[in-house]
Design a protein around this motif. Structure first.
Motif, PDB file in Angstrom:
ATOM      1  N   MET A   1      31.850  44.139  37.355  1.00  0.00           N
ATOM      2  CA  MET A   1      31.245  43.897  36.043  1.00  0.00           C
ATOM      3  C   MET A   1      29.725  43.831  36.136  1.00  0.00           C
ATOM      4  O   MET A   1      29.029  44.228  35.206  1.00  0.00           O
ATOM      5  CB  MET A   1      31.824  42.615  35.438  1.00  0.00           C
ATOM      6  CG  MET A   1      33.264  42.771  34.977  1.00  0.00           C
ATOM      7  SD  MET A   1      33.883  41.372  33.999  1.00  0.00           S
ATOM      8  CE  MET A   1      33.967  40.102  35.258  1.00  0.00           C
ATOM      9  N   MET A   2      29.209  43.351  37.253  1.00  0.00           N
ATOM     10  CA  MET A   2      27.757  43.364  37.453  1.00  0.00           C
ATOM     11  C   MET A   2      27.235  44.801  37.494  1.00  0.00           C
ATOM     12  O   MET A   2      26.182  45.100  36.927  1.00  0.00           O
ATOM     13  CB  MET A   2      27.399  42.635  38.752  1.00  0.00           C
ATOM     14  CG  MET A   2      27.552  41.130  38.691  1.00  0.00           C
ATOM     15  SD  MET A   2      27.320  40.322  40.306  1.00  0.00           S
ATOM     16  CE  MET A   2      25.609  40.772  40.679  1.00  0.00           C
TER      17      MET A   2
ATOM     18  N   THR B   1      38.861  38.299  43.032  1.00  0.00           N
ATOM     19  CA  THR B   1      37.964  37.612  42.103  1.00  0.00           C
ATOM     20  C   THR B   1      36.528  38.090  42.274  1.00  0.00           C
ATOM     21  O   THR B   1      35.835  38.406  41.294  1.00  0.00           O
ATOM     22  CB  THR B   1      38.033  36.090  42.315  1.00  0.00           C
ATOM     23  OG1 THR B   1      39.379  35.638  42.136  1.00  0.00           O
ATOM     24  CG2 THR B   1      37.122  35.371  41.331  1.00  0.00           C
ATOM     25  N   LEU B   2      36.073  38.158  43.520  1.00  0.00           N
ATOM     26  CA  LEU B   2      34.716  38.628  43.797  1.00  0.00           C
ATOM     27  C   LEU B   2      34.550  40.084  43.396  1.00  0.00           C
ATOM     28  O   LEU B   2      33.498  40.475  42.861  1.00  0.00           O
ATOM     29  CB  LEU B   2      34.400  38.441  45.279  1.00  0.00           C
ATOM     30  CG  LEU B   2      33.006  38.873  45.751  1.00  0.00           C
ATOM     31  CD1 LEU B   2      31.911  38.145  44.966  1.00  0.00           C
ATOM     32  CD2 LEU B   2      32.855  38.615  47.249  1.00  0.00           C
ATOM     33  N   ALA B   3      35.577  40.893  43.620  1.00  0.00           N
ATOM     34  CA  ALA B   3      35.511  42.313  43.261  1.00  0.00           C
ATOM     35  C   ALA B   3      35.343  42.498  41.754  1.00  0.00           C
ATOM     36  O   ALA B   3      34.583  43.371  41.306  1.00  0.00           O
ATOM     37  CB  ALA B   3      36.773  43.034  43.737  1.00  0.00           C
ATOM     38  N   LEU B   4      36.040  41.696  40.970  1.00  0.00           N
ATOM     39  CA  LEU B   4      35.907  41.773  39.513  1.00  0.00           C
ATOM     40  C   LEU B   4      34.485  41.433  39.080  1.00  0.00           C
ATOM     41  O   LEU B   4      33.905  42.099  38.225  1.00  0.00           O
ATOM     42  CB  LEU B   4      36.904  40.823  38.848  1.00  0.00           C
ATOM     43  CG  LEU B   4      38.385  41.183  38.977  1.00  0.00           C
ATOM     44  CD1 LEU B   4      39.257  40.060  38.434  1.00  0.00           C
ATOM     45  CD2 LEU B   4      38.692  42.476  38.233  1.00  0.00           C
ATOM     46  N   VAL B   5      33.926  40.393  39.702  1.00  0.00           N
ATOM     47  CA  VAL B   5      32.560  39.986  39.362  1.00  0.00           C
ATOM     48  C   VAL B   5      31.574  41.092  39.721  1.00  0.00           C
ATOM     49  O   VAL B   5      30.701  41.459  38.916  1.00  0.00           O
ATOM     50  CB  VAL B   5      32.192  38.679  40.090  1.00  0.00           C
ATOM     51  CG1 VAL B   5      30.716  38.356  39.888  1.00  0.00           C
ATOM     52  CG2 VAL B   5      33.063  37.528  39.592  1.00  0.00           C
ATOM     53  N   VAL B   6      31.703  41.643  40.918  1.00  0.00           N
ATOM     54  CA  VAL B   6      30.782  42.692  41.368  1.00  0.00           C
ATOM     55  C   VAL B   6      30.902  43.934  40.495  1.00  0.00           C
ATOM     56  O   VAL B   6      29.892  44.545  40.115  1.00  0.00           O
ATOM     57  CB  VAL B   6      31.044  43.040  42.843  1.00  0.00           C
ATOM     58  CG1 VAL B   6      30.216  44.247  43.282  1.00  0.00           C
ATOM     59  CG2 VAL B   6      30.726  41.843  43.737  1.00  0.00           C
TER      60      VAL B   6
END
Length: 231
Positions: free
Chosen positions: A45-46, A38-43
């Motif tokens: 996309m950032m 989940t965190l990897a997806l957010v990072v």
């Protein structure tokens, strides 16, 4: 010549200790994998958002985490991070299995930093026309990512994500340095109490190998039934 005592790891209290360690290792894997992905997806996309502040923040996160050994992360989250809290909060944490919480925190950030780069590579592999198509359908950045771009990118990035999952499974063993009662910790404890190192570590080795092969097998099965298609 010492005879291999199979009963030590198939029944009795030491068998229960080893199974408890295996259960905790699997829990660390499952919880961390969910949080890290989940965190990897957010990072990821950032990094691709086009906003300098978000992109720079994500880049700094990845570089700061990847260039520090996992052992250092473990020690920081267990010994360093609680020192930033009030004494009452610190004592409460140490009284409520903080070893496992610290291990999850360290493993999550460490794994997410690597996974985010794999996801970002997969996103960049998607033709630019797909992004334009999502905008033409009236989708915003997040909705277009969720419905159109990410499903394609995740299929492309499945092999490296599986590799990172295997690394995560093996990395759970490092949690033993902060007293987390996972598989390697329990194997070492059994060896200390019984002086039967072969039996204890054969059990641990077999568990690590079996779970690794299961993860690989699930990935191969998924790719067989849902192969990545050219986009």
């Amino acid at each position: 010549m010492t005879v291999f005592d199979l009963s030590l790891i198939t029944s009795g209290p030491y068998h229960d200790m080893l199974l408890a360690g295996l259960k905790l290792s699997l829990q660390l894997l499952g919880v961390t994998l969910l949080l890290a992905l989940t965190l990897a997806l957010v990072v990821a996309m950032m990094r691709l958002s086009g906003l300098r502040v978000l992109s720079a923040g994500a880049w700094l996160f990845v570089e700061a985490i990847r260039n520090v050994p996992l052992l250092a992360h473990m020690l920081f989250w267990y010994f360093g991070a609680p020192e930033l809290l009030p004494e009452a909060a610190r004592e409460w944490l140490y009284a409520h299995n903080y070893e496992a919480v610290a291990a999850v925190a360290a493993l999550t950030f460490y794994t997410a930093a690597y996974m985010s780069e794999d996801v970002r590579s997969g996103l960049r592999a998607i033709p630019h026309g797909q992004f334009e198509a999502s905008r033409a359908l009236g989708f915003g950045f997040l909705r277009g990512m969720r419905l159109i771009i990410l499903p394609q990118a995740l299929r492309v990035t499945l092999p490296p994500l599986i590799s990172q999952t295997l690394n995560l499974w093996k990395d759970t063993s490092i949690a033993t340095v902060i007293g987390t009662a996972e598989l390697m910790y329990q194997a070492a404890k059994v060896e200390t109490e019984t002086f039967r190192s072969v039996e204890a570590f054969v059990f641990a080795t077999t568990c690590y190998l079996t779970v690794s092969l299961l993860i690989t097998g699930l990935a191969v099965t998924y790719q067989h039934f849902f192969p990545a298609r050219a986009v």
